[in-house]
Design a protein around this motif. Structure first.
Motif, PDB file in Angstrom:
ATOM      1  N   GLY A  15       0.435   6.701   0.883  1.00  0.00           N
ATOM      2  CA  GLY A  15       0.085   5.719  -0.129  1.00  0.00           C
ATOM      3  C   GLY A  15      -1.357   5.767  -0.600  1.00  0.00           C
ATOM      4  N   VAL A  16      -2.144   6.716  -0.069  1.00  0.00           N
ATOM      5  CA  VAL A  16      -3.547   6.845  -0.451  1.00  0.00           C
ATOM      6  C   VAL A  16      -3.748   8.143  -1.219  1.00  0.00           C
ATOM      7  CG1 VAL A  16      -5.936   6.973   0.345  1.00  0.00           C
ATOM      8  CG2 VAL A  16      -4.287   5.528   1.567  1.00  0.00           C
ATOM      9  N   ALA A  17      -4.230   8.050  -2.457  1.00  0.00           N
ATOM     10  CA  ALA A  17      -4.543   9.230  -3.255  1.00  0.00           C
ATOM     11  C   ALA A  17      -6.043   9.475  -3.193  1.00  0.00           C
ATOM     12  CB  ALA A  17      -4.099   9.041  -4.700  1.00  0.00           C
ATOM     13  N   THR A  18      -6.430  10.646  -2.725  1.00  0.00           N
ATOM     14  CA  THR A  18      -7.845  10.999  -2.658  1.00  0.00           C
ATOM     15  C   THR A  18      -8.168  11.962  -3.798  1.00  0.00           C
ATOM     16  OG1 THR A  18      -7.922  10.714  -0.255  1.00  0.00           O
ATOM     17  CG2 THR A  18      -9.681  12.025  -1.261  1.00  0.00           C
ATOM     18  N   LEU A  19      -9.087  11.543  -4.651  1.00  0.00           N
ATOM     19  CA  LEU A  19      -9.582  12.394  -5.739  1.00  0.00           C
ATOM     20  C   LEU A  19     -10.952  12.920  -5.325  1.00  0.00           C
ATOM     21  CD1 LEU A  19      -8.716  10.219  -8.885  1.00  0.00           C
ATOM     22  CD2 LEU A  19      -7.402  12.130  -7.929  1.00  0.00           C
ATOM     23  N   THR A  20     -11.097  14.238  -5.321  1.00  0.00           N
ATOM     24  CA  THR A  20     -12.340  14.848  -4.856  1.00  0.00           C
ATOM     25  C   THR A  20     -12.997  15.644  -5.969  1.00  0.00           C
ATOM     26  OG1 THR A  20     -11.441  15.014  -2.605  1.00  0.00           O
ATOM     27  CG2 THR A  20     -13.378  16.349  -3.113  1.00  0.00           C
ATOM     28  N   LEU A  21     -14.219  15.248  -6.340  1.00  0.00           N
ATOM     29  CA  LEU A  21     -15.003  16.011  -7.310  1.00  0.00           C
ATOM     30  C   LEU A  21     -15.349  17.353  -6.679  1.00  0.00           C
ATOM     31  CD1 LEU A  21     -17.519  13.216  -8.442  1.00  0.00           C
ATOM     32  CD2 LEU A  21     -15.190  13.648  -9.253  1.00  0.00           C
ATOM     33  N   SER A  43      -5.004   8.002 -15.095  1.00  0.00           N
ATOM     34  CA  SER A  43      -3.855   7.581 -15.895  1.00  0.00           C
ATOM     35  C   SER A  43      -2.552   7.851 -15.160  1.00  0.00           C
ATOM     36  CB  SER A  43      -3.868   8.310 -17.248  1.00  0.00           C
ATOM     37  OG  SER A  43      -2.740   7.950 -18.024  1.00  0.00           O
ATOM     38  N   ALA A  44      -2.460   9.017 -14.524  1.00  0.00           N
ATOM     39  CA  ALA A  44      -1.253   9.357 -13.765  1.00  0.00           C
ATOM     40  C   ALA A  44      -1.082   8.431 -12.563  1.00  0.00           C
ATOM     41  CB  ALA A  44      -1.326  10.812 -13.308  1.00  0.00           C
ATOM     42  N   ILE A  45      -2.172   8.129 -11.888  1.00  0.00           N
ATOM     43  CA  ILE A  45      -2.109   7.259 -10.713  1.00  0.00           C
ATOM     44  C   ILE A  45      -1.712   5.841 -11.106  1.00  0.00           C
ATOM     45  CG2 ILE A  45      -3.576   6.102  -8.994  1.00  0.00           C
ATOM     46  CD1 ILE A  45      -5.007   8.835  -8.659  1.00  0.00           C
ATOM     47  N   ALA A  46      -2.202   5.370 -12.242  1.00  0.00           N
ATOM     48  CA  ALA A  46      -1.868   4.018 -12.706  1.00  0.00           C
ATOM     49  C   ALA A  46      -0.358   3.824 -12.832  1.00  0.00           C
ATOM     50  CB  ALA A  46      -2.552   3.739 -14.036  1.00  0.00           C
ATOM     51  N   ALA A  47       0.346   4.909 -13.172  1.00  0.00           N
ATOM     52  CA  ALA A  47       1.795   4.843 -13.366  1.00  0.00           C
ATOM     53  C   ALA A  47       2.572   5.267 -12.128  1.00  0.00           C
ATOM     54  CB  ALA A  47       2.192   5.727 -14.553  1.00  0.00           C
ATOM     55  N   ASP A  48       1.884   5.532 -11.038  1.00  0.00           N
ATOM     56  CA  ASP A  48       2.517   6.056  -9.817  1.00  0.00           C
ATOM     57  C   ASP A  48       2.623   4.943  -8.775  1.00  0.00           C
ATOM     58  OD1 ASP A  48       3.328   7.406  -7.555  1.00  0.00           O
ATOM     59  OD2 ASP A  48       1.942   9.088  -7.821  1.00  0.00           O
ATOM     60  N   ALA A  49       3.803   4.369  -8.642  1.00  0.00           N
ATOM     61  CA  ALA A  49       4.003   3.234  -7.729  1.00  0.00           C
ATOM     62  C   ALA A  49       3.837   3.620  -6.263  1.00  0.00           C
ATOM     63  CB  ALA A  49       5.379   2.626  -7.958  1.00  0.00           C
ATOM     64  N   SER A  50       3.886   4.913  -5.958  1.00  0.00           N
ATOM     65  CA  SER A  50       3.731   5.338  -4.568  1.00  0.00           C
ATOM     66  C   SER A  50       2.284   5.271  -4.096  1.00  0.00           C
ATOM     67  CB  SER A  50       4.264   6.768  -4.385  1.00  0.00           C
ATOM     68  OG  SER A  50       3.406   7.712  -5.014  1.00  0.00           O
ATOM     69  N   VAL A  51       1.354   5.196  -5.045  1.00  0.00           N
ATOM     70  CA  VAL A  51      -0.071   5.139  -4.697  1.00  0.00           C
ATOM     71  C   VAL A  51      -0.507   3.683  -4.581  1.00  0.00           C
ATOM     72  CG1 VAL A  51      -2.426   5.724  -5.397  1.00  0.00           C
ATOM     73  CG2 VAL A  51      -0.559   7.329  -5.839  1.00  0.00           C
ATOM     74  N   LYS A  52      -1.021   3.335  -3.416  1.00  0.00           N
ATOM     75  CA  LYS A  52      -1.483   1.968  -3.159  1.00  0.00           C
ATOM     76  C   LYS A  52      -3.005   1.842  -3.243  1.00  0.00           C
ATOM     77  CE  LYS A  52       2.835   1.321  -2.015  1.00  0.00           C
ATOM     78  NZ  LYS A  52       3.766   0.751  -3.009  1.00  0.00           N
ATOM     79  N   VAL A  53      -3.713   2.922  -2.920  1.00  0.00           N
ATOM     80  CA  VAL A  53      -5.178   2.920  -2.884  1.00  0.00           C
ATOM     81  C   VAL A  53      -5.664   4.289  -3.345  1.00  0.00           C
ATOM     82  CG1 VAL A  53      -7.237   2.554  -1.454  1.00  0.00           C
ATOM     83  CG2 VAL A  53      -5.111   1.394  -0.874  1.00  0.00           C
TER      84      VAL A  53
END
Length: 261
Positions: A15-21, A43-53
């Motif tokens: 449930g945690v999406a990590t975005l790394t520069l 934008s993709a994460i905003a529509a992804d219900a599986s991502v909580k944080v």
């Protein structure tokens, strides 16, 4: 970064999406390409219900050095320059408006738009060795857009000190001013951020989304309007399935089972 590696990496776990520069050689400067990828990822994460944080991290010797000045100097004309700052503003507001909370994991220096990036996140944890600065004034380019995010999380006098002097502040000062939540030893930074991400991911995603949106909206209102808005939000929240489940679980002394609605 080896050739062919993405400039923005995404990893999802529990449930945690990590975005790394991932522009370490350029100190993760916000090029048009990197900001475009960030905007698309958010934008993709905003529509992804599986991502909580969402956790925002970076590779290399700096968290983010702000705008890519070499790229900026190569732009031709007012419209091209304005388009870059408009893109940057969209990225920053996308973080604030994202349904999911965003946690900055700052391992090193964050300057100018990089400092803006940290200030735009909902939470921020930093290594004790990290520093923060808005040094545009030193090169004749006042950090006006970073100022928007900075002035909303620290006091006026502290913001103006950073903006007018360009002098970096250390992590302990950033914590005392409210720019970050906590400054921690480098070896425990990953664990601290992961623990907070897991904690938030265990809450009702519907409740967190409603609360985050209400928090930022009421900040822009006068006191009476803020209470009226918050009361409307709480009324709708109270009628949601997750609120009923949460209250029942509390009264029945059992863990809640969230439905996200």
């Amino acid at each position: 970064m080896s050739e062919g590696e993405p400039i923005l990496m995404r990893r999802d776990e529990a449930g945690v999406a990590t975005l790394t520069l991932n522009r370490p050689a350029a100190r993760n400067a916000l090029s048009v390409a990197l900001m475009t990828e960030l905007e698309a990822a958010l934008s993709a994460i905003a529509a992804d219900a599986s991502v909580k944080v969402v956790v925002l991290a970076a590779n290399g010797p700096a968290f983010c050095a702000g705008h890519d000045l070499k790229e900026m100097r190569g732009l031709a004309g007012r419209e091209a320059v304005a388009a870059v700052f408009a893109l940057c503003s969209r990225v920053m507001t996308a973080i604030v408006r994202l349904p999911q909370p965003v946690v900055a994991k700052v391992h090193a220096m964050a300057t100018a738009a990089g400092c803006q990036l940290v200030a735009s996140c909902d939470l921020a944890y930093a290594s004790t060795g990290a520093k923060f600065a808005t040094p545009g004034v030193n090169i004749g380019l006042f950090c006006s857009t970073p100022m928007v995010a900075l002035s909303r999380v620290v006091g006026r006098k502290q913001a103006m000190e950073m903006l007018l002097s360009g002098v970096p502040v250390n992590a302990a000062t950033a914590e005392s001013w409210g720019l970050i939540n906590h400054a921690v030893d480098p070896e425990v930074l990953d664990g601290e951020v992961a623990a907070m991400a897991r904690l938030i991911a265990g809450k009702s995603s519907h409740t967190v989304k409603v609360g985050k949106e209400a928090f930022y909206r009421q900040l822009e209102m006068g006191l009476d309007d803020a209470y009226a808005h918050a009361s409307r939000v709480m009324t709708e929240n109270m009628l949601a399935m997750d609120a009923a489940e949460g209250i029942d679980a509390f009264l029945e002394k059992r863990p809640p089972v969230w439905r996200g609605c």
